[in-house]
Design a protein around this motif. Structure first.
Motif, short mmCIF file in Angstrom:
data_model
loop_
_atom_site.label_atom_id
_atom_site.label_comp_id
_atom_site.label_asym_id
_atom_site.label_seq_id
_atom_site.Cartn_x
_atom_site.Cartn_y
_atom_site.Cartn_z
N GLU A 86 0.88 -1.18 -0.09
CA GLU A 86 0.04 -0.03 -0.23
C GLU A 86 0.89 1.39 -0.26
O GLU A 86 1.85 1.48 0.84
N LYS A 88 0.42 5.76 -0.36
CA LYS A 88 -0.31 6.72 -0.13
C LYS A 88 -0.17 8.15 -0.84
O LYS A 88 0.91 8.53 -1.08
N LYS A 90 -1.12 12.18 -0.96
CA LYS A 90 -1.45 13.36 -0.08
C LYS A 90 -2.43 14.29 -0.99
O LYS A 90 -1.79 14.85 -2.00
N GLU A 99 -5.43 11.72 3.10
CA GLU A 99 -4.37 10.63 2.35
C GLU A 99 -5.28 9.87 1.62
O GLU A 99 -6.51 9.36 2.07
N PRO A 101 -5.40 6.03 -0.14
CA PRO A 101 -4.20 4.87 -0.36
C PRO A 101 -4.64 4.26 -1.90
O PRO A 101 -5.55 4.33 -2.33
N ARG A 103 -2.65 0.69 -3.91
CA ARG A 103 -1.73 -0.68 -4.00
C ARG A 103 -1.17 -1.00 -5.20
O ARG A 103 -1.68 -0.52 -6.31
#
Length: 282
Positions: A86, A88, A90, A99, A101, A103
């Motif tokens: 994962e 992230k 911003k 945030e 996320p 993958r």
């Protein structure tokens, strides 16, 4: 009668004009590949009716954002060194910062063993290392540029006609010594073959580099920067504004090479990405 007909035509045309205004300038997206060296297309929060896109940061670098189907999409370049799992983003909007996320999965790249005749290109001397350090800073400054535009350019044409290798991401061994993975696409072509700009942009760096030979960098805006290495000749200069298809140089064999070819690198939010994703090859 004429006024009624004109009024009816305008009523029919207005929805089409509105649709055109919303889609005008919409960027063509590259292919998604959520792996190291690939691209993630990540929906992010933000008001799609607002012409001001949210600001997105990944690994301290700003990310290109485009509007698609009533939502904002972050077009994220994933560095080759990223580990699967994962990650992230911003995201900043007028409502605040959050945030988001996403993958990525793993990808295995092959290993290439190459023989270089000039041993200094494998084991540089102290003076070479000083030169390389300065050139690395110049290169990083060019590849890190983010010039905001109203319509991001995210589809490219191939800069040269030739045989494209699939060497992007391969682990390279020069004269038996492991070195950094290959972060671009090699296109084999005869010396002197024309190289053309794959999209509009501005020349932001150029010169003779120790490893890369005659090298050129073009800023296409919104964090998309392309580089061209081992050129025989450079046909443009710093600050030149280019259109897609403009002549920028010719294929050569300068720097650390085994023969004439173009090393074409593509950076997106400073991550060196597989160029094939931008020209519909994958």
């Amino acid at each position: 009668m004429k006024s009624k007909l004109l009024s009816r035509i305008l009523r029919l045309a207005l929805p089409l004009l509105l649709f055109a205004s919303l889609t005008a300038g919409a960027a063509e997206l590259p292919k998604e590949s959520r792996v190291p060296g690939g691209i993630a297309l990540v929906p992010v929060p933000g008001d799609p009716s607002n012409s001001l896109a949210p600001t997105v940061i990944f690994n301290t670098h700003r990310v290109a954002v485009v509007r698609r189907d009533d939502q904002w999409i972050a077009v994220v370049g994933i560095p080759l060194a990223e580990k699967p799992g994962e990650l992230k983003l911003k995201v900043s909007t007028p409502s605040g910062t959050t945030e988001v996320p996403f993958r990525i999965t793993d990808k295995s790249y092959r290993t290439q063993h190459l023989t270089i005749k000039n041993q200094r290109q494998v084991d540089p001397n102290p003076d070479d290392l000083k030169r390389i350090s300065t050139e690395t800073q110049r290169s990083d400054a060019a590849l890190s540029k983010f010039t905001a535009t109203d319509a991001p350019t995210l589809q490219l044409i191939s800069p040269v006609e030739g045989v494209r290798s699939d060497s992007y991401g391969s682990r390279r061994v020069f004269n038996g010594q492991p070195r950094n993975p290959h972060s671009g696409m090699d296109i084999a072509a005869p010396k002197g073959t024309p190289i053309r700009a794959p999209a509009a942009g501005v020349v932001v760096e150029a010169g003779d580099f120790f490893f890369n030979g005659n090298t050129l960098y073009i800023d296409h805006g919104d964090g998309l920067v392309t580089m061209y290495c081992h050129l025989d000749s450079i046909k443009v200069k710093l600050g030149d504004r280019l259109e897609r298809g403009d002549l920028i140089g010719t294929v050569g064999a300068t720097g650390r090479v085994t023969g004439p070819h173009l090393h074409w690198g593509v950076a997106l939010n400073r991550a060196m990405i597989d160029p094939a994703l931008f020209i519909g090859m994958k």
